[in-house]
Write a protein that holds these residues in place. Structure first.
Motif, PDB file in Angstrom:
ATOM      1  N   ILE A 263       0.879  -1.165   0.000  1.00 50.89           N
ATOM      2  CA  ILE A 263       0.000   0.000   0.000  1.00 50.89           C
ATOM      3  C   ILE A 263       0.915   1.213   0.000  1.00 50.89           C
ATOM      4  CG2 ILE A 263      -1.841   1.233   1.185  1.00 50.89           C
ATOM      5  CD1 ILE A 263      -2.542  -1.468   2.522  1.00 50.89           C
ATOM      6  N   LYS A 264       0.771   2.082  -0.988  1.00 50.15           N
ATOM      7  CA  LYS A 264       1.714   3.183  -1.188  1.00 50.15           C
ATOM      8  C   LYS A 264       0.978   4.512  -1.325  1.00 50.15           C
ATOM      9  CE  LYS A 264       5.541   5.385  -2.255  1.00 50.15           C
ATOM     10  NZ  LYS A 264       6.539   5.705  -1.212  1.00 50.15           N
ATOM     11  N   LEU A 265       1.358   5.454  -0.464  1.00 46.79           N
ATOM     12  CA  LEU A 265       0.822   6.802  -0.535  1.00 46.79           C
ATOM     13  C   LEU A 265       1.771   7.675  -1.350  1.00 46.79           C
ATOM     14  CD1 LEU A 265      -1.277   8.907   0.482  1.00 46.79           C
ATOM     15  CD2 LEU A 265       0.227   9.272   2.452  1.00 46.79           C
ATOM     16  N   THR A 266       1.254   8.336  -2.374  1.00 48.71           N
ATOM     17  CA  THR A 266       2.043   9.236  -3.208  1.00 48.71           C
ATOM     18  C   THR A 266       1.542  10.666  -2.974  1.00 48.71           C
ATOM     19  OG1 THR A 266       0.588   9.167  -5.142  1.00 48.71           O
ATOM     20  CG2 THR A 266       2.224   7.392  -4.916  1.00 48.71           C
ATOM     21  N   PRO A 267       2.216  11.658  -3.541  1.00 46.07           N
ATOM     22  CA  PRO A 267       1.759  13.035  -3.327  1.00 46.07           C
ATOM     23  C   PRO A 267       0.326  13.294  -3.765  1.00 46.07           C
ATOM     24  CG  PRO A 267       4.012  13.033  -4.137  1.00 46.07           C
ATOM     25  CD  PRO A 267       3.528  11.616  -4.211  1.00 46.07           C
ATOM     26  N   ASN A 268      -0.182  12.503  -4.727  1.00 45.79           N
ATOM     27  CA  ASN A 268      -1.536  12.785  -5.200  1.00 45.79           C
ATOM     28  C   ASN A 268      -2.417  11.553  -5.356  1.00 45.79           C
ATOM     29  OD1 ASN A 268      -0.346  11.607  -7.394  1.00 45.79           O
ATOM     30  ND2 ASN A 268      -0.445  13.417  -8.714  1.00 45.79           N
ATOM     31  N   ASP A 269      -2.044  10.421  -4.726  1.00 44.65           N
ATOM     32  CA  ASP A 269      -2.886   9.227  -4.861  1.00 44.65           C
ATOM     33  C   ASP A 269      -2.510   8.190  -3.812  1.00 44.65           C
ATOM     34  OD1 ASP A 269      -4.893   7.645  -5.906  1.00 44.65           O
ATOM     35  OD2 ASP A 269      -4.220   7.870  -7.971  1.00 44.65           O
ATOM     36  N   LEU A 270      -3.338   7.143  -3.712  1.00 48.14           N
ATOM     37  CA  LEU A 270      -3.064   5.991  -2.854  1.00 48.14           C
ATOM     38  C   LEU A 270      -3.226   4.737  -3.693  1.00 48.14           C
ATOM     39  CD1 LEU A 270      -2.527   4.863   0.048  1.00 48.14           C
ATOM     40  CD2 LEU A 270      -5.011   4.684   0.280  1.00 48.14           C
ATOM     41  N   PHE A 271      -2.214   3.872  -3.660  1.00 48.09           N
ATOM     42  CA  PHE A 271      -2.226   2.657  -4.462  1.00 48.09           C
ATOM     43  C   PHE A 271      -2.222   1.422  -3.557  1.00 48.09           C
ATOM     44  CE2 PHE A 271      -0.373   5.867  -7.208  1.00 48.09           C
ATOM     45  CZ  PHE A 271      -0.964   5.604  -8.433  1.00 48.09           C
ATOM     46  N   MET A 272      -2.973   0.398  -3.966  1.00 47.17           N
ATOM     47  CA  MET A 272      -2.888  -0.927  -3.363  1.00 47.17           C
ATOM     48  C   MET A 272      -2.470  -1.904  -4.440  1.00 47.17           C
ATOM     49  SD  MET A 272      -6.074  -1.364  -0.721  1.00 47.17           S
ATOM     50  CE  MET A 272      -5.437  -2.915  -0.074  1.00 47.17           C
ATOM     51  N   SER A 273      -1.465  -2.704  -4.154  1.00 48.98           N
ATOM     52  CA  SER A 273      -0.943  -3.648  -5.141  1.00 48.98           C
ATOM     53  C   SER A 273      -0.786  -5.018  -4.512  1.00 48.98           C
ATOM     54  CB  SER A 273       0.415  -3.166  -5.667  1.00 48.98           C
ATOM     55  OG  SER A 273       1.003  -4.138  -6.511  1.00 48.98           O
ATOM     56  N   HIS A 274      -1.151  -6.048  -5.281  1.00 53.20           N
ATOM     57  CA  HIS A 274      -1.003  -7.429  -4.812  1.00 53.20           C
ATOM     58  C   HIS A 274      -0.488  -8.278  -5.962  1.00 53.20           C
ATOM     59  CE1 HIS A 274      -2.131 -11.511  -3.530  1.00 53.20           C
ATOM     60  NE2 HIS A 274      -2.113 -11.043  -2.305  1.00 53.20           N
ATOM     61  N   ILE A 275       0.474  -9.119  -5.668  1.00 51.64           N
ATOM     62  CA  ILE A 275       1.039 -10.023  -6.683  1.00 51.64           C
ATOM     63  C   ILE A 275       1.012 -11.446  -6.145  1.00 51.64           C
ATOM     64  CG2 ILE A 275       3.140 -10.686  -7.928  1.00 51.64           C
ATOM     65  CD1 ILE A 275       3.878  -7.760  -8.062  1.00 51.64           C
ATOM     66  N   THR A 276       0.575 -12.366  -6.984  1.00 50.70           N
ATOM     67  CA  THR A 276       0.564 -13.793  -6.644  1.00 50.70           C
ATOM     68  C   THR A 276       1.477 -14.543  -7.601  1.00 50.70           C
ATOM     69  OG1 THR A 276      -1.703 -13.724  -5.808  1.00 50.70           O
ATOM     70  CG2 THR A 276      -0.877 -15.872  -6.481  1.00 50.70           C
ATOM     71  N   TRP A 277       2.278 -15.445  -7.066  1.00 50.83           N
ATOM     72  CA  TRP A 277       3.090 -16.310  -7.921  1.00 50.83           C
ATOM     73  C   TRP A 277       2.935 -17.743  -7.431  1.00 50.83           C
ATOM     74  CZ3 TRP A 277       5.133 -12.837  -4.423  1.00 50.83           C
ATOM     75  CH2 TRP A 277       5.854 -13.376  -3.349  1.00 50.83           C
ATOM     76  N   SER A 278       2.941 -18.671  -8.365  1.00 48.41           N
ATOM     77  CA  SER A 278       2.768 -20.060  -7.969  1.00 48.41           C
ATOM     78  C   SER A 278       3.101 -20.961  -9.148  1.00 48.41           C
ATOM     79  CB  SER A 278       1.335 -20.303  -7.480  1.00 48.41           C
ATOM     80  OG  SER A 278       1.253 -21.548  -6.823  1.00 48.41           O
ATOM     81  N   GLU A 279       2.731 -22.237  -9.022  1.00 48.72           N
ATOM     82  CA  GLU A 279       3.072 -23.213 -10.046  1.00 48.72           C
ATOM     83  C   GLU A 279       2.141 -23.117 -11.253  1.00 48.72           C
ATOM     84  OE1 GLU A 279       2.865 -26.481  -7.193  1.00 48.72           O
ATOM     85  OE2 GLU A 279       4.888 -27.015  -7.792  1.00 48.72           O
ATOM     86  N   PHE A 280       2.575 -23.730 -12.346  1.00 48.02           N
ATOM     87  CA  PHE A 280       1.828 -23.636 -13.592  1.00 48.02           C
ATOM     88  C   PHE A 280       0.425 -24.208 -13.452  1.00 48.02           C
ATOM     89  CE2 PHE A 280       0.638 -25.178 -17.837  1.00 48.02           C
ATOM     90  CZ  PHE A 280       0.778 -23.997 -18.562  1.00 48.02           C
ATOM     91  N   HIS A 281       0.234 -25.230 -12.616  1.00 51.36           N
ATOM     92  CA  HIS A 281      -1.080 -25.862 -12.540  1.00 51.36           C
ATOM     93  C   HIS A 281      -2.128 -24.974 -11.880  1.00 51.36           C
ATOM     94  CE1 HIS A 281       0.117 -26.944  -8.344  1.00 51.36           C
ATOM     95  NE2 HIS A 281      -1.174 -26.944  -8.132  1.00 51.36           N
ATOM     96  N   THR A 282      -1.717 -23.831 -11.320  1.00 53.43           N
ATOM     97  CA  THR A 282      -2.680 -22.910 -10.712  1.00 53.43           C
ATOM     98  C   THR A 282      -3.144 -21.835 -11.686  1.00 53.43           C
ATOM     99  OG1 THR A 282      -1.047 -21.288  -9.941  1.00 53.43           O
ATOM    100  CG2 THR A 282      -1.457 -23.203  -8.522  1.00 53.43           C
ATOM    101  N   MET A 283      -2.748 -21.939 -12.951  1.00 52.82           N
ATOM    102  CA  MET A 283      -2.969 -20.841 -13.888  1.00 52.82           C
ATOM    103  C   MET A 283      -4.338 -20.859 -14.565  1.00 52.82           C
ATOM    104  SD  MET A 283      -0.410 -18.849 -13.724  1.00 52.82           S
ATOM    105  CE  MET A 283      -0.506 -17.886 -15.216  1.00 52.82           C
ATOM    106  N   ARG A 284      -5.260 -21.680 -14.081  1.00 51.85           N
ATOM    107  CA  ARG A 284      -6.629 -21.677 -14.619  1.00 51.85           C
ATOM    108  C   ARG A 284      -7.368 -20.524 -13.936  1.00 51.85           C
ATOM    109  NH1 ARG A 284     -10.092 -21.933 -18.086  1.00 51.85           N
ATOM    110  NH2 ARG A 284     -11.015 -23.829 -18.923  1.00 51.85           N
ATOM    111  N   ARG A 285      -7.191 -19.320 -14.465  1.00 48.09           N
ATOM    112  CA  ARG A 285      -7.606 -18.117 -13.745  1.00 48.09           C
ATOM    113  C   ARG A 285      -8.957 -17.577 -14.215  1.00 48.09           C
ATOM    114  NH1 ARG A 285      -4.220 -15.780 -10.267  1.00 48.09           N
ATOM    115  NH2 ARG A 285      -6.295 -15.454  -9.413  1.00 48.09           N
ATOM    116  N   GLN A 286      -9.622 -16.929 -13.277  1.00 46.44           N
ATOM    117  CA  GLN A 286     -10.856 -16.198 -13.556  1.00 46.44           C
ATOM    118  C   GLN A 286     -10.810 -14.865 -12.818  1.00 46.44           C
ATOM    119  OE1 GLN A 286     -14.138 -18.590 -12.177  1.00 46.44           O
ATOM    120  NE2 GLN A 286     -14.376 -19.656 -14.126  1.00 46.44           N
ATOM    121  N   PHE A 287     -11.353 -13.841 -13.447  1.00 43.14           N
ATOM    122  CA  PHE A 287     -11.689 -12.629 -12.705  1.00 43.14           C
ATOM    123  C   PHE A 287     -13.196 -12.630 -12.568  1.00 43.14           C
ATOM    124  CE2 PHE A 287     -12.571  -8.321 -11.616  1.00 43.14           C
ATOM    125  CZ  PHE A 287     -11.520  -7.986 -10.788  1.00 43.14           C
TER     126      PHE A 287
END
Length: 371
Positions: A208-232
């Motif tokens: 979570i990063k506060l900048t002079p004019n905004d606030l950002f939330m970032s998340h990254i996931t890494w794992s094995e190839f068999h977990t790549m059946r993704r949906q949003f």
């Protein structure tokens, strides 16, 4: 770690909501579940329609499917009916990818795990307890009513999947469908019964990063190839929740969420080094994924979220949760106190038993510019 996220790291994932939105808008197909149990390729609008979905099968081209599920809620409906119908439509439409996910994350893993019989018996008792508690709870108890609704969503997934699966070798019952959503919690049970610490290999990071004019939330996931059946996926119940996720799973697992109450929610996993804390594991508790989704649906503030998520703690899938109330953020204000008022950032550290802690840490974000 869970059967889903363990071992060597092969793939790095990051996700941008605008990407999912553009994919959905570009080529979505709309489906409707009618009261006769049939799924039609048309918008809902008839008297007895039950749920609607916008679904893009774009996994083969961009690596993600995108799905939005909206139950058609009538005044006389119980909350569980809306969740069941939404689950049924999702299960029907995504049956092929649900099987892929089950095969990759559950079927292949469980046969190689020691003490699988003991673990599965624990989970059976755990499911039974939650079903019973949700049925006997007072109607005014919103937490347990939501627990019951999420369990009915899983039942709907099971029924919808069965309605569109013609291969008897790929049949799944409601317990197996529950396993899909519970998969990140299995790791603690295996560690407990094997009396060995979980793998120290992590699978995500957050900022979570506060900048002079905004606030950002970032998340990254890494794992094995068999977990790549993704949906949003997006669930539009009384509160809309959007998440990065997986087929047949009613929460994120990664975890990364945005709600229509303008809460952004993410976590990183806490590794448990004190094995004696597993003595607090009990079947008479509420699954981590159910507590998280109940908190997402019921909460209007970060403090609300903390209250719900710690209720009847299972001590499984122990994470540090970060919840930002974007309603309070004023990024163009002249001073940090106005930009990030108290109540903006709440953090919950879960451990088994009574050792979980949560706090408003907005002052840390103000002082350090990040979390």
């Amino acid at each position: 770690m869970s059967p889903l996220h363990h071992g060597a790291n092969y793939c790095l994932l990051s996700f941008i909501l605008l990407f999912a939105s553009s994919v959905l808008q570009a080529s979505a197909t709309r489906y409707c579940l009618s009261s006769d149990g049939f799924v039609h390729e048309r918008p809902c609008g008839r008297k007895h329609d039950l749920a609607e979905a916008d679904y893009n099968r774009t996994f083969d081209t961009v690596g993600w499917d995108v799905i939005v599920i909206t139950p058609i809620v009538k005044a006389s409906d119980q909350i569980g009916a809306a969740f069941y119908n939404a689950g049924y439509l999702e299960g029907f439409l995504t049956a092929d990818s649900i099987w892929d996910m089950y095969h990759n994350a559950i079927a292949v893993t469980t046969v190689t795990q020691q003490h699988w019989d003991r673990v599965s018996q624990w989970v059976d008792k755990h499911i039974k307890f939650q079903r019973m508690q949700s049925k006997v709870a007072d109607e005014a108890d919103t937490f347990w009513q939501m627990v019951g609704a999420i369990l009915q969503q899983i039942d709907g997934l099971t029924a919808g999947y069965a309605a569109n699966n013609v291969d008897t070798t790929k049949a799944l019952n409601s317990t197996q469908m529950f396993w899909l959503s519970f998969q990140a919690e299995f790791g603690d049970l295996f560690a407990f019964y094997n009396n060995t610490m979980q793998s120290t290999q992590s699978h995500c990071s957050a900022l979570i990063k506060l900048t002079p004019n905004d606030l950002f939330m970032s998340h990254i996931t890494w794992s094995e190839f068999h977990t790549m059946r993704r949906q949003f996926k997006t669930y539009t119940f009384q509160t809309t929740v959007s998440m990065s996720g997986y087929p047949g799973v009613v929460h994120s697992i990664d975890d990364w969420y945005m709600t229509s109450n303008r809460l952004t929610v993410q976590e990183t996993t806490n590794l448990l080094y004190n094995m004696s804390l597993y003595e607090y594991l009990t079947t008479q508790s509420t699954s981590e994924f159910i507590r998280v989704m109940a908190a997402n649906y019921l909460s209007k503030s970060g403090s609300d979220w903390m209250t719900y998520v710690q209720t009847n703690n299972s001590g499984t899938y122990n994470n540090q949760w970060m919840v930002v109330d974007m309603k309070l953020v004023n990024p163009l204000a002249g001073d940090n106190m106005t930009k990030i008022p108290n109540g903006t950032l709440w953090v919950y550290e879960q451990l088994p038993g009574p050792y979980g802690r949560f706090a408003d840490v907005s002052h840390v974000l103000r002082d350090n510019g990040m979390w």
